[in-house]
Enzyme design. Structure first.
Site: not given
Length: 370
Positions: A218, A288, A205
């Site tokens: 986020h 994700d 990742k």
């Protein structure tokens, strides 16, 4: 139907067939295939009861994986309770279950030493020491720990390049092995090798690269158009030449040079095709966390699920761990219903489901035993 069968025998044959079909539940292949594409968080559970929603979803085959966080570790008896938790889930799965965790080391370290687990240094620390054997040692110990706990997927190593020293998500948190692609490849290789030896899937990742970014997915959309460099792809192509890695996590970054549609990589067919075609990766693609605000604040739940699958994501991850605008947690059943309805309404082609299922099952058959 049976032209040469006597009438009395035909009658009893038809009756028998009707009886068998009434009492034999034949699994719906579409239901099973969609289920394999869903990975769900366990909320705050530290144990699973026989009548719990998640266990019933595992039994029905409408979820193919779960993801664990630190909140799922019982403080009083960490190892035994975690083994019990993963054990009951895996034992009730008809198809081997992905049991995943983010265990990079350093700040992204769920299995902390305060719970009695071996410590795991950060990627930045290992990159600074710059000894591949040391990286191999720590990752072998990590893979052994994960395997002993019933965890078979690790969202690591991070192969992002530490390009932007002010990057809050990757660089400042010590999650990158280094600034240069050769440094990252040098240490990611033994990390992947150690996981594979230990029976744990290593998920690289965050494709297409998060180390040059200036924002945090986020918290919202992150545009890497100006900061992203072509060399951020090199770990994926160079590692593929050295080790046949199994899986990649696709991030939520926007790169307008690739995606004229301005979509995050997770939802962008063009961005994912670059990994498939240019890099040549044919393994499993995990999203994700689909509840990160880069997705949840800009796209509806149903729309983002459909877009991600159409873009080429194989496994959709819903961790139930990231605060969303309404703090809404989701179940595997909700996601499954969205996907199945979209397939029946021709918003997602059956071929997309079949392709994802084939890649997932190829990986599970390669790495896991029931």
């Amino acid at each position: 139907m049976f032209p040469f069968m006597p009438k009395c025998l035909l009658f009893f044959t038809v009756l028998l067939l009707k009886t068998v079909s009434a009492y034999t539940q034949v699994p719906d292949s579409l239901t099973i295939k969609i289920g394999q594409m869903i990975m769900i968080g366990l909320d705050d559970r530290k144990a699973v009861m026989n009548n719990s929603t998640i266990l019933n979803e595992v039994k029905k085959g409408i979820v193919g994986g779960v993801i664990l966080f630190e909140k799922n570790i019982d403080r009083t008896n960490p190892k035994n309770r975690l083994v019990q938790l993963t054990g009951i889930l895996r034992e009730n799965a008809t198809i081997p279950l992905f049991v995943a965790i983010d265990e990079e080391g350093g700040k992204v370290h769920r299995l902390k030493s305060k719970y009695g687990f071996p410590s795991m240094p950060s990627a930045a620390y290992l990159g600074k020491i710059d000894n591949a054997d040391t990286t191999l040692f720590f990752n072998r110990r990590l893979a052994s720990t994960l395997s002993s706990l019933g965890i078979n997927v690790n969202f690591a190593p991070t192969v992002d390049l530490a390009i932007n020293p002010n990057n809050r998500v990757i660089v400042k948190n010590g999650r990158s092995y280094g600034k240069s692609y050769d440094q990252v490849v040098k240490h990611a290789y033994p990390a992947i090798k150690a996981h594979q030896e230990g029976g744990v899937v290593a998920v690289l990742k965050h494709y297409p690269g998060h180390g040059s970014s200036t924002g945090d997915t986020h918290l919202g959309l992150v545009d890497v158009t100006k900061s992203w460099r072509e060399e951020e792809l090199l770990p994926y192509s160079l590692l593929l030449e050295k080790v046949n890695y199994d899986a990649v996590m696709v991030g939520h970054m926007v790169n307008k040079k690739w995606a004229e549609d301005l979509l995050p990589a997770t939802l962008s067919k063009k961005t994912i095709n670059k990994l498939r075609v240019e890099v040549g990766f044919n393994g499993v693609l995990f999203s994700d966390d689909m509840q990160m605000q880069a997705i949840s604040n800009h796209y509806g739940l149903e729309a983002s699920v459909v877009m991600a699958i159409n873009a080429g994501i194989d496994v959709l991850v819903f961790g139930n761990n990231v605060p969303t605008t309404n703090n809404a947690h989701v179940t595997a059943t909700q996601i499954h219903d969205i996907i199945k309805r979209a397939v029946l309404d021709n918003k997602i082609s059956r071929q997309k489901i079949d392709d994802a299922y084939t890649r997932i099952m190829t990986l599970k058959n390669k790495r896991f035993k029931k």
